[in-house]
Every structure is written in structure tokens, then in C-alpha cells.
Design an enzyme around this catalytic site. Structure first.
Site, PDB file in Angstrom:
ATOM      1  N   TRP A 325     -22.515  56.952 -21.840  1.00 45.15           N
ATOM      2  CA  TRP A 325     -23.353  56.865 -20.627  1.00 45.15           C
ATOM      3  C   TRP A 325     -24.869  57.144 -20.946  1.00 45.15           C
ATOM      4  O   TRP A 325     -25.821  56.552 -20.654  1.00 45.15           O
ATOM      5  CB  TRP A 325     -22.857  57.815 -19.831  1.00 45.15           C
ATOM      6  N   HIS A 326     -25.006  58.071 -22.035  1.00 45.36           N
ATOM      7  CA  HIS A 326     -26.639  58.377 -22.269  1.00 45.36           C
ATOM      8  C   HIS A 326     -27.132  57.242 -23.169  1.00 45.36           C
ATOM      9  O   HIS A 326     -28.278  57.492 -23.033  1.00 45.36           O
ATOM     10  CB  HIS A 326     -26.249  59.881 -22.965  1.00 45.36           C
ATOM     11  N   GLY A 327     -26.419  56.305 -23.637  1.00 42.66           N
ATOM     12  CA  GLY A 327     -27.252  55.303 -24.453  1.00 42.66           C
ATOM     13  C   GLY A 327     -26.682  54.447 -25.447  1.00 42.66           C
ATOM     14  O   GLY A 327     -25.329  54.994 -25.775  1.00 42.66           O
ATOM     15  N   PHE A 479     -32.228  56.830 -19.993  1.00 43.27           N
ATOM     16  CA  PHE A 479     -30.649  56.528 -19.727  1.00 43.27           C
ATOM     17  C   PHE A 479     -30.355  56.012 -18.519  1.00 43.27           C
ATOM     18  O   PHE A 479     -29.088  55.720 -18.368  1.00 43.27           O
ATOM     19  CB  PHE A 479     -30.045  58.209 -19.878  1.00 43.27           C
TER      20      PHE A 479
END
Length: 479
Positions: A325-327, A479
Site C-alpha cells: 500500500w505504501h508504494g 503514498f
């Protein structure tokens, strides 16, 4: 628009005056003003992305209406999947298209086949990961019949785009935030004072702690091959405080700003670096995201029900998905995997819910055992942040290798004394306020007024003294 910008310093009081002095007697007009202000706030970066957030909002608003009317379970599931596919489709395209394309090409090259692909110059819309999850929570909760679908379009648009928490959270649930747009709001002086104090502490975290740590963390990480082990360790420590000060600082400013307008947002950070194990850390770090994944991914997968293998599988899925999800980078996936490994012994030994209270609950200082547990948990977290910050996995492993050698026991070549003093002050204040919603909420509450105001003025002076000449973006905007 950045919280730490001149633009926001002008924008906020203007909206505040219109909100409380012109539209106060008309709830619909108040909500419309918030929608307008939020779209201006968001469109300040690139007005074209307003079309995306408006479209996503309209899709989920319409699906909510249909879910409220429809009793056929098969059709209801189809409607839910439309919401999921539209929202995650946008998120996947803007955030992960090039990542999957590049890895697809690499996979073919590994087997001796070369394929020609062309990546796209895609600009990631600010905050898309946050508002996508927020609007998805609405569709899912309506589908589960945990929330009545709204017929008030303006209130729904305000819920999705509420400017204090739009671009970096907290990720608010529709069950908590949306009903607040239905209720008449009157100015509450005590709530506004509390919100202003939380904003001040958020600005201190961001400008004084995070931005100053960033200067040295970036210098060390970007030139890691040139530094000895002790300096690399210092760089990892600086990034550890940078990301906490930056992200929790944003959350504090967001929550405090929302309180100025009569809204209550959920606490997003609960002093995570005072945790005694990784399970406690994840109950205290980015709470809105952790609980989102718990409720909408982990529990539907079976949660902690079933055998040990199923629990382990679900745990790894949740941490790896959280990392992704963060990248779009393997470093984030590995960071999630690493945290799952940390969590695994606690899960196996059924100790993942051992620390539900605050450290040093009934005393000023922790016990020796608590201190050791907190220190070891902090070290594990610092190690994991190296992978989060590194450019790629090769950089991360070379950085770790640079620390684990005899040069770790030499003096660091980067040692800004003023920053160490600021960090000691920061940690001390956080420790004193660790039982509150934010560190300075009730600090010196029973002391003379002159002492409290002297402390607030001291924080303001530090914010101005250590502020950068250029506006520094918040880390989680990417993000």
C-alpha cells in the site's frame, strides 16, 4: 496545499471566518463551504485530479443508494464489486502500473525472452491511497448493513474530501465521520483551544523534528557508501524520528484543524516508539490504516480463527499488503514481510495481545524489564525503517552491511549536537504526555498559567527558529 505553507496560513483563517460567522446557522451551507474549501485545498496541487476524486465520490454515493434499495444478495455483491474495482482500479493504475509493467518485463528477461514495453509518465494523485480507502469503507459498511446509505450528496462529498485529513489521513470510517456532517455544529471554545494545541505540537513535530532529521538522514542515506557504521546507524535513527515526526505531525495538525470546525477525528498515533513488542507497535502506529486492514482484509480472510497455519498466512498477507500500500517498490514489500517475521513469534506463543495498557502505567519510569522490551522493539523498528527508506533492496542490504562491521564502534562523522538535544526534549515531552491523545494536551494543566504559556511560546519560537526557508512536503504525500 501544504499545512506548513503561507498559503495554508491564509486559507485556514479565511475558511474559519466564513464557516463560523457567515454559514453557522445553515448546516447545508456549512457543508457546502467545506466541500468548496476542500476542493480548493486539494486542487492547489493540480486541479485536474479533482475530476478523479469527484468521480470516485459520485460512484460510491450512487452505489450506496442502490445498495439501500436492493435486497437481492447477488446484485448487492455485484454493486459492491463495482465499487471495489473502480476504486482499486484507479489506485492500481496511477500507483502500480509501471511497477507491474517493469516486473513483467524483468520476468520475461529472466527466462531468456525480451519484450518491448513502454512505461507511462504517470503522476500519482496526492492522497489517492487515503481517500480511496475512506470511500471504500463507506461502500463496504453499507453493503454489510452497518451503515444507512446517505441521500445527502453534499454531506457525502464533504466526508470524502474533508480537507484536514484528505491527503494523508487519518483514514476515517464512514460510520464515524459521515454522521458528523448531519449534525448541527456550534463553536466550542474548549474544543478549539485543544485543537490549536494539537496543531502546535504537530507543527513542532514536522518542522523542528522531522525536517531537521531529514536534512541529515537524506545526506547519509544518499551517500551511504561514504560513511562508517556508526554514522549509518545515526542516519537510520534520524530517519526513524523523521518519519514519525513527519507523519504523526501531519495527523496532529489534521485532527487539531478538524476540531476547529467542530469535528472529531480518530487518534492515528499513540506514542508507538514506547511499545514493548511489535504487536503493540502496530496497535499504536498509523492506527487508522492498521484497523482498516484488520476489519476489511484480515477478518474477512478468517482473522485469528482456525489453525495456526491459517493465522500465519493471514498475518503475512496483511503485513505484505500493508507494505505494498505504501508504494510500488520491493523495499516496501520487504518492509512488510520483515514486520510479519517480527510478529510471528508473538502469534505462535499467543503473546500478541500482552501489552494493551500504556508502558509505566502506574509509575513515572518503566521497570527494567519494560525498558529492555521497549529498547529491543525500537531497535527492530529502526532496522525495518532502513528498508522503508532505501532506494531499492540492494541499497538497503548494502546499508545494513555498512553498519554491521567494526566501524560501528568508531565515532560518527555526522553528529549535530543541537539535533540530539532537540530529540531528547521531544522524547521527554512525549513521555510526559504518553497517556493523553497528544503529548501536550494536559501538560502543565495543573501548573500556573504563566508556565503553560511560556511553554507554548517556547515551542512557537522553536518552530520559527528551525523552520526551513523552503516548504518541505510531508513524506506520506507520496503514498
Amino acid at each position: 496545499m501544504l499545512f506548513n505553507s503561507i498559503d495554508f496560513a491564509i486559507f485556514l483563517p479565511v475558511v474559519f471566518i466564513f464557516y463560523w460567522f457567515i454559514t453557522q446557522r445553515n448546516l447545508k451551507l456549512q457543508n457546502f463551504l467545506l466541500v468548496l474549501a476542500s476542493y480548493i485545498f486539494y486542487g492547489w496541487w493540480d486541479w485536474r485530479f479533482l475530476l478523479l476524486i469527484v468521480f470516485s465520490s459520485l460512484v460510491d454515493f450512487s452505489i450506496g443508494i442502490q445498495l439501500g434499495k436492493q435486497q437481492n444478495e447477488r446484485v448487492r455483491k455485484q454493486l459492491l464489486w463495482v465499487s471495489i474495482l473502480v476504486n482499486l482500479g484507479f489506485l492500481g493504475f496511477f500507483k502500480y502500473y509501471n511497477f507491474f509493467l517493469e516486473n513483467f518485463q524483468t520476468a520475461f528477461s529472466f527466462f531468456g525472452h525480451s519484450i518491448q514495453t513502454s512505461s507511462l509518465q504517470i503522476i500519482l494523485p496526492v492522497g489517492i491511497s487515503f481517500y480511496t480507502f475512506q470511500t471504500l469503507s463507506y461502500s463496504i459498511d453499507v453493503y454489510k448493513k452497518q451503515l444507512e446509505p446517505t441521500k445527502d450528496l453534499v454531506a457525502f462529498l464533504a466526508f470524502v474530501s474533508f480537507f484536514p485529513q484528505l491527503v494523508a489521513g487519518p483514514i476515517e470510517r464512514a460510520t464515524h465521520l459521515l454522521p458528523q456532517f448531519y449534525r448541527n455544529r456550534s463553536f466550542d471554545y474548549a474544543k478549539a483551544v485543544d485543537g490549536t494545541k494539537q496543531m502546535l505540537w504537530g507543527f513542532f513535530k514536522k518542522i523542528v523534528i522531522a525536517d531537521n532529521c531529514a536534512e541529515f538522514a537524506n545526506q547519509i542515506f544518499n551517500n551511504s557508501a561514504e560513511y562508517n557504521g556508526s554514522t549509518l546507524l545515526i542516519g537510520a535513527l534520524f530517519f526513524t524520528f523523521q518519519i514519525y515526526g513527519d507523519f504523526s505531525g501531519y495527523s496532529d495538525i489534521a485532527i487539531g484543524t478538524a476540531r476547529l470546525f467542530g469535528f472529531d477525528l480518530k487518534q492515528n498515533f499513540a506514542f508507538p516508539y514506547f511499545s514493548r513488542d511489535i504487536a503493540e507497535f502496530w496497535r499504536r502506529w498509523h492506527i487508522s490504516l492498521s484497523t482498516w486492514f484488520r476489519d476489511y482484509v484480515y477478518i474477512p480472510l478468517g482473522g485469528s480463527r482456525g489453525g495456526l497455519l491459517k493465522k500465519v498466512r493471514n498475518t503475512f498477507i496483511i503485513f505484505i499488503v500493508s507494505g505494498f500500500w505504501h508504494g510500488a517498490n520491493w523495499t516496501f514489500i520487504f518492509w512488510g514481510f520483515l514486520n510479519a517475521l517480527y510478529f510471528l513469534p508473538l502469534l505462535v506463543m499467543k503473546k500478541n495481545r500482552n501489552h494493551l495498557n500504556s508502558i509505566a502505567e502506574d509509575s513515572f519510569l518503566p521497570t527494567f524489564r519494560e525498558f529492555i522490551a521497549m529498547f529491543l522493539t525500537f531497535l527492530l523498528t529502526v532496522f525495518a525503517w532502513i528498508f522503508f527508506r532505501a532506494e531499492n533492496l540492494q541499497h538497503a542490504f548494502s546499508y545494513v552491511a555498512g553498519i554491521i562491521n567494526k566501524s560501528l564502534f568508531t565515532l560518527p562523522t555526522v553528529r549535530p549536537s543541537y539535533l540530539f538535544l532537540l530529540l531528547m526534549f521531544f522524547i521527554g515531552v512525549e513521555w510526559l504526555g504518553k497517556k493523553q491523545q497528544f503529548a501536550i494536551q494536559k501538560l502543565f494543566a495543573k501548573k500556573p498559567k504563566a508556565l503553560r504559556w511560556s511553554f507554548y511560546i517556547f515551542l512557537i519560537i522553536l518552530v520559527f527558529l528551525y523552520s526551513s526557508q523552503t516548504e518541505q512536503e510531508f513524506i506520506y504525500f507520496q503514498f
